[in-house]
Design an enzyme around this catalytic site. Sequence first.
Site, PDB file in Angstrom:
ATOM      1  N   PHE A  12     -32.742 -31.848 -26.900  1.00 23.64           N
ATOM      2  CA  PHE A  12     -32.561 -30.400 -27.061  1.00 23.64           C
ATOM      3  C   PHE A  12     -32.822 -29.644 -25.743  1.00 23.64           C
ATOM      4  N   LEU A  37     -31.225 -42.469 -25.539  1.00 28.13           N
ATOM      5  CA  LEU A  37     -30.418 -42.119 -26.717  1.00 28.13           C
ATOM      6  C   LEU A  37     -31.071 -42.647 -27.988  1.00 28.13           C
ATOM      7  N   THR A 102     -43.947 -44.357 -25.462  1.00 27.98           N
ATOM      8  CA  THR A 102     -43.004 -43.495 -24.718  1.00 27.98           C
ATOM      9  C   THR A 102     -43.738 -42.384 -23.972  1.00 27.98           C
ATOM     10  N   THR A 141     -46.621 -29.437 -23.582  1.00 25.68           N
ATOM     11  CA  THR A 141     -46.544 -28.555 -24.746  1.00 25.68           C
ATOM     12  C   THR A 141     -47.867 -27.836 -24.991  1.00 25.68           C
ATOM     13  N   ASP A 142     -47.783 -26.666 -25.624  1.00 25.32           N
ATOM     14  CA  ASP A 142     -49.018 -25.949 -25.981  1.00 25.32           C
ATOM     15  C   ASP A 142     -49.830 -26.706 -27.031  1.00 25.32           C
ATOM     16  N   GLU A 143     -49.190 -27.674 -27.717  1.00 22.04           N
ATOM     17  CA  GLU A 143     -49.909 -28.381 -28.790  1.00 22.04           C
ATOM     18  C   GLU A 143     -51.090 -29.195 -28.265  1.00 22.04           C
ATOM     19  N   TYR A 166     -48.681 -37.024 -32.034  1.00 18.18           N
ATOM     20  CA  TYR A 166     -47.757 -36.486 -31.019  1.00 18.18           C
ATOM     21  C   TYR A 166     -48.528 -35.745 -29.938  1.00 18.18           C
ATOM     22  N   LYS A 170     -49.077 -36.509 -25.894  1.00 18.86           N
ATOM     23  CA  LYS A 170     -48.681 -35.591 -24.818  1.00 18.86           C
ATOM     24  C   LYS A 170     -49.898 -35.247 -23.942  1.00 18.86           C
ATOM     25  N   LYS A 205     -36.222 -30.014 -36.941  1.00 17.13           N
ATOM     26  CA  LYS A 205     -37.190 -28.982 -36.535  1.00 17.13           C
ATOM     27  C   LYS A 205     -36.930 -27.728 -37.361  1.00 17.13           C
ATOM     28  N   ASP A 288     -48.565 -29.565 -47.667  1.00 18.11           N
ATOM     29  CA  ASP A 288     -48.735 -29.237 -46.246  1.00 18.11           C
ATOM     30  C   ASP A 288     -48.671 -30.495 -45.376  1.00 18.11           C
ATOM     31  N   GLY A 291     -53.171 -32.407 -41.148  1.00 15.64           N
ATOM     32  CA  GLY A 291     -53.694 -31.976 -39.837  1.00 15.64           C
ATOM     33  C   GLY A 291     -52.923 -30.815 -39.236  1.00 15.64           C
ATOM     34  N   HIS A 292     -52.258 -30.046 -40.073  1.00 17.69           N
ATOM     35  CA  HIS A 292     -51.349 -28.990 -39.609  1.00 17.69           C
ATOM     36  C   HIS A 292     -52.079 -27.926 -38.778  1.00 17.69           C
TER      37      HIS A 292
HETATM   38  P1  NAD Z   1     -35.958 -34.072 -28.193  1.00 14.90           P
HETATM   39  O1  NAD Z   1     -36.631 -34.954 -29.195  1.00 14.90           O
HETATM   40  O2  NAD Z   1     -34.855 -33.176 -28.636  1.00 14.90           O
HETATM   41  O3  NAD Z   1     -35.361 -34.968 -27.010  1.00 14.90           O
HETATM   42  C1  NAD Z   1     -36.062 -36.047 -26.474  1.00 14.90           C
HETATM   43  C2  NAD Z   1     -35.088 -36.861 -25.631  1.00 14.90           C
HETATM   44  O4  NAD Z   1     -35.823 -37.934 -25.026  1.00 14.90           O
HETATM   45  C3  NAD Z   1     -33.943 -37.497 -26.441  1.00 14.90           C
HETATM   46  O5  NAD Z   1     -32.726 -37.305 -25.775  1.00 14.90           O
HETATM   47  C4  NAD Z   1     -34.328 -38.975 -26.479  1.00 14.90           C
HETATM   48  O6  NAD Z   1     -33.209 -39.831 -26.580  1.00 14.90           O
HETATM   49  C5  NAD Z   1     -35.083 -39.134 -25.170  1.00 14.90           C
HETATM   50  N1  NAD Z   1     -36.028 -40.272 -25.177  1.00 14.90           N
HETATM   51  C6  NAD Z   1     -36.953 -40.552 -26.128  1.00 14.90           C
HETATM   52  N2  NAD Z   1     -37.622 -41.673 -25.794  1.00 14.90           N
HETATM   53  C7  NAD Z   1     -37.116 -42.094 -24.604  1.00 14.90           C
HETATM   54  C8  NAD Z   1     -37.412 -43.189 -23.746  1.00 14.90           C
HETATM   55  N3  NAD Z   1     -38.370 -44.084 -24.048  1.00 14.90           N
HETATM   56  N4  NAD Z   1     -36.703 -43.313 -22.597  1.00 14.90           N
HETATM   57  C9  NAD Z   1     -35.730 -42.414 -22.277  1.00 14.90           C
HETATM   58  N5  NAD Z   1     -35.415 -41.362 -23.063  1.00 14.90           N
HETATM   59  C10 NAD Z   1     -36.093 -41.204 -24.220  1.00 14.90           C
HETATM   60  O7  NAD Z   1     -37.127 -33.251 -27.503  1.00 14.90           O
HETATM   61  P2  NAD Z   1     -37.139 -31.738 -26.988  1.00 14.90           P
HETATM   62  O8  NAD Z   1     -37.480 -30.843 -28.115  1.00 14.90           O
HETATM   63  O9  NAD Z   1     -35.944 -31.505 -26.171  1.00 14.90           O
HETATM   64  O10 NAD Z   1     -38.428 -31.793 -26.036  1.00 14.90           O
HETATM   65  C11 NAD Z   1     -38.305 -32.185 -24.668  1.00 14.90           C
HETATM   66  C12 NAD Z   1     -39.686 -32.185 -24.032  1.00 14.90           C
HETATM   67  O11 NAD Z   1     -40.240 -30.878 -24.120  1.00 14.90           O
HETATM   68  C13 NAD Z   1     -40.686 -33.112 -24.705  1.00 14.90           C
HETATM   69  O12 NAD Z   1     -41.456 -33.721 -23.707  1.00 14.90           O
HETATM   70  C14 NAD Z   1     -41.527 -32.191 -25.577  1.00 14.90           C
HETATM   71  O13 NAD Z   1     -42.829 -32.702 -25.730  1.00 14.90           O
HETATM   72  C15 NAD Z   1     -41.521 -30.925 -24.746  1.00 14.90           C
HETATM   73  N6  NAD Z   1     -41.654 -29.656 -25.473  1.00 14.90           N
HETATM   74  C16 NAD Z   1     -40.860 -29.370 -26.542  1.00 14.90           C
HETATM   75  C17 NAD Z   1     -40.961 -28.135 -27.177  1.00 14.90           C
HETATM   76  C18 NAD Z   1     -40.078 -27.763 -28.361  1.00 14.90           C
HETATM   77  O14 NAD Z   1     -40.288 -26.724 -28.974  1.00 14.90           O
HETATM   78  N7  NAD Z   1     -39.067 -28.550 -28.695  1.00 14.90           N
HETATM   79  C19 NAD Z   1     -41.894 -27.191 -26.731  1.00 14.90           C
HETATM   80  C20 NAD Z   1     -42.718 -27.528 -25.636  1.00 14.90           C
HETATM   81  C21 NAD Z   1     -42.571 -28.752 -25.011  1.00 14.90           C
HETATM   82  O1  DAU Z   2     -45.472 -25.940 -29.801  1.00 20.29           O
HETATM   83  C1  DAU Z   2     -44.548 -26.766 -29.143  1.00 20.29           C
HETATM   84  C2  DAU Z   2     -44.089 -27.858 -30.083  1.00 20.29           C
HETATM   85  O2  DAU Z   2     -43.202 -27.237 -31.014  1.00 20.29           O
HETATM   86  C3  DAU Z   2     -43.391 -29.009 -29.367  1.00 20.29           C
HETATM   87  O3  DAU Z   2     -44.324 -29.658 -28.548  1.00 20.29           O
HETATM   88  C4  DAU Z   2     -42.815 -30.008 -30.372  1.00 20.29           C
HETATM   89  O4  DAU Z   2     -42.084 -31.014 -29.701  1.00 20.29           O
HETATM   90  C5  DAU Z   2     -41.899 -29.256 -31.304  1.00 20.29           C
HETATM   91  O5  DAU Z   2     -41.411 -30.150 -32.298  1.00 20.29           O
HETATM   92  C6  DAU Z   2     -42.638 -28.106 -31.981  1.00 20.29           C
HETATM   93  O6  DAU Z   2     -43.665 -28.590 -32.867  1.00 20.29           O
HETATM   94  P1  DAU Z   2     -43.935 -27.898 -34.295  1.00 20.29           P
HETATM   95  O7  DAU Z   2     -44.616 -28.892 -35.148  1.00 20.29           O
HETATM   96  O8  DAU Z   2     -44.549 -26.564 -34.147  1.00 20.29           O
HETATM   97  O9  DAU Z   2     -42.381 -27.675 -34.746  1.00 20.29           O
HETATM   98  P2  DAU Z   2     -41.635 -27.919 -36.134  1.00 20.29           P
HETATM   99  O10 DAU Z   2     -40.272 -27.336 -35.966  1.00 20.29           O
HETATM  100  O11 DAU Z   2     -41.738 -29.325 -36.605  1.00 20.29           O
HETATM  101  O12 DAU Z   2     -42.457 -26.992 -37.127  1.00 20.29           O
HETATM  102  C7  DAU Z   2     -42.644 -25.622 -36.874  1.00 20.29           C
HETATM  103  C8  DAU Z   2     -43.523 -25.071 -37.973  1.00 20.29           C
HETATM  104  O13 DAU Z   2     -42.783 -25.097 -39.205  1.00 20.29           O
HETATM  105  C9  DAU Z   2     -44.767 -25.887 -38.230  1.00 20.29           C
HETATM  106  O14 DAU Z   2     -45.830 -25.021 -38.586  1.00 20.29           O
HETATM  107  C10 DAU Z   2     -44.396 -26.771 -39.422  1.00 20.29           C
HETATM  108  C11 DAU Z   2     -43.451 -25.892 -40.194  1.00 20.29           C
HETATM  109  N1  DAU Z   2     -42.406 -26.603 -40.969  1.00 20.29           N
HETATM  110  C12 DAU Z   2     -41.619 -27.487 -40.283  1.00 20.29           C
HETATM  111  C13 DAU Z   2     -40.621 -28.182 -40.929  1.00 20.29           C
HETATM  112  C14 DAU Z   2     -39.771 -29.188 -40.199  1.00 20.29           C
HETATM  113  C15 DAU Z   2     -42.191 -26.332 -42.299  1.00 20.29           C
HETATM  114  O15 DAU Z   2     -42.898 -25.493 -42.912  1.00 20.29           O
HETATM  115  N2  DAU Z   2     -41.213 -27.025 -42.956  1.00 20.29           N
HETATM  116  C16 DAU Z   2     -40.419 -27.945 -42.344  1.00 20.29           C
HETATM  117  O16 DAU Z   2     -39.556 -28.557 -42.991  1.00 20.29           O
END
Ligand code: NAD
Ligand code: DAU
Length: 355
Positions: A12, A37, A102, A141-143, A166, A170, A205, A288, A291-292
């Site tokens: 993404f 991939l 990973t 990530t902020d997590e 997760y 990180k 997500k 829920d 550990g949410h």
């Molecule tokens: P995503 O899951 O959409 O994409 C992850 C990508 O990494 C995929 O294309 C996957 O094929 C690749 N990948 C996984 N394991 C691999 C490996 N061993 N070798 C090579 N490639 C591999 O993730 P995203 O949401 O795009 O997040 C990207 C980064 O940003 C992550 O490090 C995540 O922790 C961080 N991040 C995400 C968010 C969010 O809201 N999505 C917020 C803050 C930080």
């Molecule tokens: O804060 C940054 C993080 O945000 C990134 O590091 C992660 O990679 C990314 O996946 C995201 O984590 P969250 O756990 O916050 O995102 P998610 O979309 O899984 O969930 C967002 C909120 O919505 C969370 O409180 C859980 C809730 N949720 C999620 C799903 C998938 C629901 O209530 N129902 C659902 O089906």
Amino acid sequence: MKHVLITGGAGFIGSNFIQFILDSRPDLERLVNLDLLTYAGNLENLKAVERDSRYRFVKGDIRDRDLVERLFADYDFDTVVHFAAESHVDRSIVEPEVFLTTNIIGTQTLLDAAKRHWKQFPDDKYSRAYREGVRYLQVSTDEVYGALGETGLFCESTPLAPNSPYSASKASGDMIVRAYYQTYGLPANITRCSNNYGPYQFPEKLIPLMIHNAREDRPLPVYGDGMQIRDWLHVRDHCSAISAVLERGTAGEVYNIGGNNERANIEIIRLILRELGKPESLITYVKDRPGHDRRYAIDNTKITGELGWKPLYTFEQGMRETIQWYLTHADWIGRVISGDYRAYYQEMYGAIERP
Ligand code: NAD
Ligand code: DAU
């Protein structure tokens, strides 16, 4: 920044970043996207850049030391932006191990290669001299900070207290990056962003899942009471923030990224239903997440004050565009929801799907 390695560029944020950086940096000569991939990687996200002569895709694993070494030797990278990760909290609860290999070992493999190729005197363990202009950026990530109560914000000095496999993986990755800076002087930054939304997010997500389910008149699974708070940022604003850190960040520093957009999950779900003209009766409260984390919120004063970055999207505009994007890309979602994802989707959400 001439020769860039992007890891996880088929996911993404990585795919949005590749598009962003190729558009905004004409001086960039070579960009290699290393992606395994996994279920989350989708090359369709990169159709717009496939023909760009600066772009190369390499299918491979960041844990594969020989491959990573070879890529450094072949392409002479001066910049690494490390996105690749297992990124979904719910999956980490069911299957933590791949998150550790990973997100931790993969990070260390990249750091080792960067150190070996960038250090001016690689055999001198006391030397902290590196090639001019090299930079490693860890996308975190902020997590890693854990959960907030009703007040307060995460700043860069907030102690790390990850709560899920997760976020623990990180946080471990971040600690290794810190150690490579402290011990070896590797010029590195860590960015810690809040929740992203926007095009090409995998529909496991919250936001794409809810848009997809609402569109199909399926139940919307809300974990617990739906009052958990996330701090939302449009993915392109995340991309511009990473770019600002690459251009102006000080080596060794951590930068939090966020746009002051705290929303309860249930608010977002109601907004999506309103935009789609669907009834609130689709909302289905489910058990829920274990550990949410209750609340995340970012203090962005360091990156805004020191680097002059600011987000461009308002939440309202960003969400409207994002909802429209998913509605006009139903074929994209349709193709994503197949194979591995299908099995996972059934396992996680099957119980509340329509018969
Ligand atoms: P995503 O899951 O959409 O994409 C992850 C990508 O990494 C995929 O294309 C996957 O094929 C690749 N990948 C996984 N394991 C691999 C490996 N061993 N070798 C090579 N490639 C591999 O993730 P995203 O949401 O795009 O997040 C990207 C980064 O940003 C992550 O490090 C995540 O922790 C961080 N991040 C995400 C968010 C969010 O809201 N999505 C917020 C803050 C930080
Ligand atoms: O804060 C940054 C993080 O945000 C990134 O590091 C992660 O990679 C990314 O996946 C995201 O984590 P969250 O756990 O916050 O995102 P998610 O979309 O899984 O969930 C967002 C909120 O919505 C969370 O409180 C859980 C809730 N949720 C999620 C799903 C998938 C629901 O209530 N129902 C659902 O089906």
